[in-house]
Scaffold this motif. Structure first.
Motif, mmCIF file in Angstrom:
data_model
loop_
_atom_site.group_PDB
_atom_site.id
_atom_site.type_symbol
_atom_site.label_atom_id
_atom_site.label_comp_id
_atom_site.label_asym_id
_atom_site.label_seq_id
_atom_site.Cartn_x
_atom_site.Cartn_y
_atom_site.Cartn_z
ATOM 1 N N PRO A 156 36.436 8.529 0.184
ATOM 2 C CA PRO A 156 35.591 8.011 -0.800
ATOM 3 C C PRO A 156 34.617 7.072 -0.367
ATOM 4 C CG PRO A 156 37.678 7.213 -1.108
ATOM 5 C CD PRO A 156 37.774 8.286 -0.047
ATOM 6 N N GLY A 157 34.443 6.576 1.031
ATOM 7 C CA GLY A 157 34.082 5.257 1.469
ATOM 8 C C GLY A 157 32.471 5.083 1.251
ATOM 9 N N CYS A 158 31.590 6.361 1.207
ATOM 10 C CA CYS A 158 30.067 6.101 1.228
ATOM 11 C C CYS A 158 29.687 6.240 -0.347
ATOM 12 C CB CYS A 158 29.520 7.072 2.216
ATOM 13 S SG CYS A 158 29.320 8.574 1.616
ATOM 14 N N LYS A 159 28.536 5.533 -0.492
ATOM 15 C CA LYS A 159 28.125 5.424 -2.049
ATOM 16 C C LYS A 159 26.787 6.023 -2.180
ATOM 17 C CE LYS A 159 31.056 1.841 -2.421
ATOM 18 N NZ LYS A 159 31.599 1.944 -1.212
ATOM 19 N N LYS A 160 26.436 6.140 -3.270
ATOM 20 C CA LYS A 160 25.135 6.995 -3.827
ATOM 21 C C LYS A 160 23.817 6.414 -3.004
ATOM 22 C CE LYS A 160 26.847 9.701 -6.962
ATOM 23 N NZ LYS A 160 28.294 9.155 -6.735
ATOM 24 N N TRP A 161 23.902 5.084 -2.523
ATOM 25 C CA TRP A 161 22.534 4.638 -1.984
ATOM 26 C C TRP A 161 22.691 4.956 -0.449
ATOM 27 C CZ3 TRP A 161 25.186 0.815 -5.072
ATOM 28 C CH2 TRP A 161 26.503 0.069 -4.360
ATOM 29 N N ASP A 162 23.842 5.522 -0.105
ATOM 30 C CA ASP A 162 23.835 5.928 1.448
ATOM 31 C C ASP A 162 23.438 7.307 1.752
ATOM 32 O OD1 ASP A 162 25.375 3.744 2.617
ATOM 33 O OD2 ASP A 162 27.246 4.520 1.429
ATOM 34 N N THR A 163 23.530 8.130 0.672
ATOM 35 C CA THR A 163 23.281 9.695 0.782
ATOM 36 C C THR A 163 22.157 10.232 0.055
ATOM 37 O OG1 THR A 163 24.772 9.964 -1.475
ATOM 38 C CG2 THR A 163 25.904 10.263 0.825
ATOM 39 N N CYS A 164 21.554 9.179 -1.074
ATOM 40 C CA CYS A 164 20.386 9.865 -1.833
ATOM 41 C C CYS A 164 19.260 10.424 -0.966
ATOM 42 C CB CYS A 164 19.965 9.018 -2.784
ATOM 43 S SG CYS A 164 18.937 9.511 -4.095
ATOM 44 N N GLY A 165 18.681 9.450 -0.182
ATOM 45 C CA GLY A 165 17.531 9.696 0.667
ATOM 46 C C GLY A 165 17.738 10.755 1.801
ATOM 47 N N PRO A 166 18.895 10.400 2.562
ATOM 48 C CA PRO A 166 19.214 11.616 3.619
ATOM 49 C C PRO A 166 19.538 12.869 2.966
ATOM 50 C CG PRO A 166 20.421 9.365 3.969
ATOM 51 C CD PRO A 166 19.715 9.333 2.538
ATOM 52 N N GLU A 167 19.990 13.012 1.745
ATOM 53 C CA GLU A 167 20.248 14.309 0.989
ATOM 54 C C GLU A 167 19.065 15.066 0.884
ATOM 55 O OE1 GLU A 167 21.783 16.368 -2.860
ATOM 56 O OE2 GLU A 167 22.778 14.429 -2.642
ATOM 57 N N ALA A 168 18.189 14.244 0.521
ATOM 58 C CA ALA A 168 16.648 14.835 0.237
ATOM 59 C C ALA A 168 16.080 15.190 1.356
ATOM 60 C CB ALA A 168 16.070 13.812 -0.576
ATOM 61 N N ILE A 169 16.116 14.524 2.277
ATOM 62 C CA ILE A 169 15.381 15.051 3.504
ATOM 63 C C ILE A 169 15.803 16.287 4.052
ATOM 64 C CG2 ILE A 169 14.798 14.331 6.008
ATOM 65 C CD1 ILE A 169 14.701 11.574 4.985
ATOM 66 N N LEU A 170 17.462 16.207 4.086
ATOM 67 C CA LEU A 170 17.978 17.303 4.443
ATOM 68 C C LEU A 170 17.829 18.581 3.893
ATOM 69 C CD1 LEU A 170 20.196 18.333 6.667
ATOM 70 C CD2 LEU A 170 21.880 17.542 4.932
ATOM 71 N N HIS A 171 17.919 18.391 2.524
ATOM 72 C CA HIS A 171 17.559 19.629 1.614
ATOM 73 C C HIS A 171 16.041 20.172 1.694
ATOM 74 C CE1 HIS A 171 17.508 20.965 -2.797
ATOM 75 N NE2 HIS A 171 17.277 22.123 -1.988
ATOM 76 N N GLY A 196 10.757 12.777 3.665
ATOM 77 C CA GLY A 196 10.754 14.330 3.119
ATOM 78 C C GLY A 196 10.746 14.550 1.668
ATOM 79 N N VAL A 197 10.345 15.344 1.136
ATOM 80 C CA VAL A 197 10.231 15.684 -0.125
ATOM 81 C C VAL A 197 10.568 17.265 -0.390
ATOM 82 C CG1 VAL A 197 8.948 15.960 -2.444
ATOM 83 C CG2 VAL A 197 8.416 14.132 -0.706
ATOM 84 N N VAL A 198 11.604 17.444 -1.198
ATOM 85 C CA VAL A 198 12.072 18.825 -1.587
ATOM 86 C C VAL A 198 10.821 19.672 -2.069
ATOM 87 C CG1 VAL A 198 13.723 20.402 -2.713
ATOM 88 C CG2 VAL A 198 14.202 18.127 -1.965
ATOM 89 N N GLY A 199 10.507 20.665 -1.257
ATOM 90 C CA GLY A 199 9.390 21.476 -1.636
ATOM 91 C C GLY A 199 8.180 21.555 -0.883
ATOM 92 N N GLY A 216 0.656 -1.109 -0.210
ATOM 93 C CA GLY A 216 -0.110 0.052 -0.054
ATOM 94 C C GLY A 216 0.904 1.282 -0.027
ATOM 95 N N MET A 217 0.262 2.535 0.218
ATOM 96 C CA MET A 217 0.609 3.777 0.347
ATOM 97 C C MET A 217 0.455 4.373 1.581
ATOM 98 S SD MET A 217 -0.010 5.056 -3.528
ATOM 99 C CE MET A 217 0.032 4.029 -4.862
ATOM 100 N N ASP A 218 1.501 4.924 2.080
ATOM 101 C CA ASP A 218 1.256 5.857 3.423
ATOM 102 C C ASP A 218 0.411 7.068 3.070
ATOM 103 O OD1 ASP A 218 2.479 6.564 6.053
ATOM 104 O OD2 ASP A 218 2.449 8.557 5.023
ATOM 105 N N ASP A 219 -0.854 7.123 3.837
ATOM 106 C CA ASP A 219 -1.710 8.183 3.771
ATOM 107 C C ASP A 219 -1.144 9.665 4.036
ATOM 108 O OD1 ASP A 219 -3.740 6.399 2.934
ATOM 109 O OD2 ASP A 219 -4.464 6.053 4.973
ATOM 110 N N ASP A 220 -0.351 9.703 5.040
ATOM 111 C CA ASP A 220 0.381 11.018 5.099
ATOM 112 C C ASP A 220 1.054 11.591 4.086
ATOM 113 O OD1 ASP A 220 0.756 13.317 7.115
ATOM 114 O OD2 ASP A 220 2.866 12.543 7.300
ATOM 115 N N VAL A 221 1.564 10.785 3.316
ATOM 116 C CA VAL A 221 2.349 11.370 2.138
ATOM 117 C C VAL A 221 1.453 11.865 1.295
ATOM 118 C CG1 VAL A 221 4.033 10.931 0.457
ATOM 119 C CG2 VAL A 221 4.383 9.903 2.723
#
Length: 305
Positions: free
Chosen positions: A238-253, A168-171, A87-92
């Motif tokens: 150079p230790g972390c990867k794109k899957w480490d940062t994509c979600g957290p970056e978006a929420i921070l942004h 989180g979603v930017v905007g 399913g999908m989250d109603d709050d989102v």
């Protein structure tokens, strides 16, 4: 629900998929057999939770959005036996999609999955470091993310209700947590717990922190910023990867913060991009430019984009 923009539906499905993955992580931990595999290198482990959660998340999203590109750390195939009807989250779905993202198509989206960030800590029973990360990029930019902490509140006792989901979603904004004020006249930097080196330490020292918070998991580190427990996340490696940062970056942004490499360059998340963040990570909720300005030139010279 049918009137919601595609992007918000993908985020809503990702929240539910992360919740399901967290249930699975707790079940595997309770069962006692973590199925640990040493992938080689320092503290580079994989467990049954990593494998099973990635299969579950892939199956859930692929069943609903067959044209999504999904990139996961463990490169596991979707589990056909998984419950894809999470399913999908109603709050989102209750939130309005930003105008700039309303017409996004599946083919523009890349989903980055770290099914168990902080695996080494998971094997060491440092459960508050562990997260499930789902990042959603559109045309190469991180625009939405989910951070699930499967064992949040585990220190409250055996009868405590475990887990929480931050998204989180930017905007749109970021949800699922309480933000606190950082102490006045402090400079708290969070960084790696187990992958430190001279470059990392030189970079941190140049910022003259009053406290260095060494914790596991990239998602957990960015959470320290999101919650107001640290000013910056500094990792000149150079230790972390794109899957480490994509979600957290978006929420921070979404909160007005910023995450880049040590040169201040934006990270790219399009299909076909190299997975490692070769020029490290500098993240902050505010004054990001100040932190970039303090990175020593000797560190920048070593950390090539």
């Amino acid at each position: 629900m049918s009137s919601a923009a595609l992007l918000m539906k993908v985020v809503a499905s990702s929240v539910r998929a992360a919740d399901k993955a967290a249930e699975l992580v707790r079940k595997i931990m309770k069962g006692g057999d973590l199925g640990i595999i040493d992938k080689g290198g320092l503290n580079n482990f994989q467990t049954e939770a990593d494998r099973s959660c990635e299969r579950l998340i892939r199956a859930t999203l692929a069943a609903q959005y067959p044209n999504l590109k999904i990139i996961g750390e463990e490169d596991e195939a979707a589990d056909a036996s998984s419950d894809a009807k999470s399913g999908m989250d109603d709050d989102v779905l209750s939130k309005a999609c930003p105008e700039s993202l309303k017409d996004v198509k599946e083919e523009q989206i890349v989903v980055w999955v770290d099914p168990l960030d902080g695996t080494a800590e998971f094997t060491q029973n440092l459960l508050d470091h562990v997260t499930v990360l789902i990042g959603i990029a559109v045309d190469g930019k991180a625009v939405a993310g989910v951070i699930n902490q499967p064992f949040y509140n585990y220190k409250a006792g055996p009868d405590a209700t475990l887990g929480r989901t931050i998204w989180g979603v930017v905007g749109v904004g970021a949800f699922g947590f309480q933000r606190q004020e950082l102490p006045a006249d402090s400079m708290i930097i969070t960084t790696t717990r187990s992958h430190s080196n001279k470059l990392v330490n030189d970079c941190i020292d140049s910022m003259k922190p009053t406290e260095v918070m060494r914790v596991g998991g990239a998602g957990n580190k960015v959470l320290k910023l999101i919650e107001g427990k640290a000013h910056a996340y500094v990792f000149a490696s150079p230790g972390c990867k794109k899957w480490d940062t994509c979600g957290p970056e978006a929420i921070l942004h979404a909160l007005g913060g910023k995450l880049t490499d040590v040169h201040g360059n934006a990270l790219q998340y399009h299909n076909g991009v190299k997975f490692p963040n070769t020029a490290g990570v500098i993240a902050a909720c505010s004054q990001h430019e100040w932190f970039i300005s303090k990175v020593p030139q000797s560190v920048k010279d070593e950390m090539k984009p």
